[in-house]
Write an enzyme that holds these catalytic residues in place. Structure first.
Site, PDB file in Angstrom:
ATOM      1  CG  ASP A  28      31.558   4.027 -20.019  1.00 61.63           C
ATOM      2  OD1 ASP A  28      31.977   4.718 -19.061  1.00 61.63           O
ATOM      3  OD2 ASP A  28      30.385   3.637 -20.111  1.00 61.63           O
ATOM      4  CD  GLU A  29      33.624   8.860 -16.726  1.00 61.25           C
ATOM      5  OE1 GLU A  29      34.009  10.045 -16.584  1.00 61.25           O
ATOM      6  OE2 GLU A  29      33.364   8.087 -15.796  1.00 61.25           O
TER       7      GLU A  29
END
Lengths: 332, 195
Positions: free
Chosen positions: A241-242
């Site tokens: 989720d980066e």
């Protein structure tokens, strides 16, 4: 009327797996192929149900029932091992003189030819057994050729994926592409800003609603990031989720702050996945290439990382510049 | 040309003359790749080019090369599957010869897009046969000559084969059965299965 031994001769040719039973269920004649399956046990004279176990229909337990059964199809198997399965068809002889039961291997043919070393001479000339065996072998040979092609294609696909620059889930650039672009910008001595963006609460969406919901959120987030950036900016998904966003030629803190604010506020809007609300938010840390005398990719990424964690520590949905961090550290 | 046919040529050359020979031929033929895929279809021109390159490299006439290919297909240990499929044709060599009429249909059952020319066996006496190979695949009758020879060995029959030229488009192979049970032949177990 045909005599029983003549009938036997006829059946030997037409269906070499027949059984002639009398009205009491005693076996009076057996086809040569069937007898070949039990070479040490003469079937003639035995009771049909001592040799064969009736598997279906289950309602039938006696020969008398078998001879008058309305459905003439039987499923049988040998009482002793190997318990080869048979399909059977029963044809009563006129005048209650017993019946002919014709047997066939059905699907058990593959095991039967091996277990009993059968040859094509054991099947009647019209039996499709040999063709079936041929087809099984021909198909498995063809399947093998296809499978080896599939394996090679799969290998080629994996190799291609490894070299790819695109994140297949979101369509954004991947980490490899980001590294490449970052290296290029530095070598060209371009100025740029690098934002490290992390989705908050993403794990809880994944855990609560499943991976399909998580994937949906990632794709929506990717779309928002593309909409809020210029076409020559870089948006890359570098981890679960980066994300890393690189703004070429832009070091204006106000503009960058504005972009970060818009990104955070849009990502905080609840999304709907199959009717369920998915609430995430975002934390952002930004580093500028101009802050480094000799910019290096690893240093800039680290700086943006530090800013991101500062943003997270300030609560969620925040944006921090690395330069502010330095100021804070210097003053503190 | 079906990949299986190209693959057969590749497999024959690699097993008989070595991979280096195959690689040289693919380069001479400018294929642009060195491995045919069995289940893809290729431009017929590629097969022609690689065959020409191979015959030049090995300095052998094409008909001889293809006959050896036919022999390889049913007698080499690599090709045991194919030998078994051919043996399904019959219990004796004569039955096998008669089953060749169905060969192209049988092949289509297994691989629907592999179309081989029709074969027709004519019996002139119990010891004399002629196999008519329809047009459509250049060199097919040479390959079939090799197959017929190797299968005779497999059944333990002694035969004399000769190419009789063409008769209205079809290539004709004459088969003289000298002795049907000349040697032991190889065993064929209907239920044999690969481990």
């Amino acid at each position: 009327m045909i005599k029983s031994e003549d009938l036997g001769k006829l059946l030997n040719t037409l269906c070499p797996m027949f059984v002639l039973v009398d009205d009491a269920g005693g076996v009076t004649q057996v086809g040569p192929t069937l007898q070949k399956l039990r070479p040490d046990q003469c079937m003639m004279g035995q009771s049909f149900l001592d040799i064969f176990e009736l598997v279906r229909p289950r309602s039938i337990t006696t020969v008398a029932q078998m001879l008058t059964a309305p459905d003439r199809k039987l499923h049988l198997r040998f009482q002793d091992r190997p318990q080869t399965a048979f399909k059977g068809l029963i044809a009563p002889l006129p005048g209650g003189a017993g019946a002919v039961v014709n047997l066939s291997f059905g699907i058990s043919i593959l095991d039967a030819v091996r277990d009993y070393a059968l040859t094509s001479a054991d099947f009647s000339g019209t039996d499709l057994a040999i063709e079936l065996l041929y087809l099984v072998e021909a198909n498995s040979a063809a399947m093998e050729a296809s499978r080896s092609l599939n394996l090679r294609l799969q290998g080629a696909m994996l190799a291609a994926e490894e070299q790819a620059y695109t994140d297949t889930l979101t369509g954004l650039k991947n980490r490899r592409a980001m590294d490449h672009i970052l290296g290029h910008l530095i070598s060209m001595k371009s100025t740029f800003a690098l934002m490290h963006l992390d989705l908050d609460f993403f794990k809880s969406v994944n855990d609560r609603l499943g991976h399909a919901a998580g994937d949906y959120v990632l794709r929506q987030a990717a779309e928002i990031m593309l909409e809020e950036t210029r076409s020559d900016d870089t948006v890359a998904r570098v981890g679960g989720d980066e994300f890393v966003l690189i703004f070429k030629g832009m070091t204006d803190r106000e503009k960058l702050g504005g972009i970060a604010r818009r990104l955070i506020s849009r990502l905080c809007q609840p999304m709907k996945f199959e009717g369920s609300p998915c609430q995430v938010s975002a934390s952002v840390g930004t580093a500028l290439s101009t802050q480094f005398d000799v910019p290096k990719a690893v240093d800039i990424l680290h700086a943006a990382d530090l800013a991101l964690y500062a943003a997270k520590r300030s609560g969620r949905s925040c944006h921090r510049f690395y330069s502010d961090l330095l100021g804070a550290q210097q003053s503190g | 040309m079906h990949g299986l046919i190209n693959r057969a040529i590749q497999s024959f050359v690699c097993a008989t003359y070595g991979r280096q020979c195959w690689l040289r031929a693919t380069q001479a033929a400018a294929l642009g790749f060195d491995e045919f895929e069995a289940m893809l279809i290729y431009d017929a021109d590629l097969s022609t080019r690689v065959l020409e390159a191979l015959c030049a490299e090995l300095n052998r006439p094409r008909s001889e090369f293809l006959e050896d290919l036919g022999t390889y297909l049913v007698s080499h240990p690599n090709m045991e599957d194919l030998r078994r499929l051919m043996r399904f044709g019959g219990v004796t060599y004569v039955e096998f010869l008669h089953s060749l009429d169905d060969l192209s249909d049988r092949v289509r059952l297994a691989v629907s897009d592999l179309k081989l020319p029709d074969l027709e066996l004519q019996e002139h006496s119990p010891a004399e046969y002629r196999l008519h190979c329809s047009a459509g695949l250049p060199g097919y009758s040479s390959v079939m000559t090799g197959v017929l020879r190797a299968m005779a060995d497999d059944y333990g029959s002694l035969v004399i084969l000769s190419n009789e030229g063409r008769q209205s488009e079809a290539a004709v192979i004459s088969i003289t059965l000298v002795e049907s049970a000349f040697a032991e032949g190889r065993h064929f177990d209907l239920g044999a299965r690969k481990s």
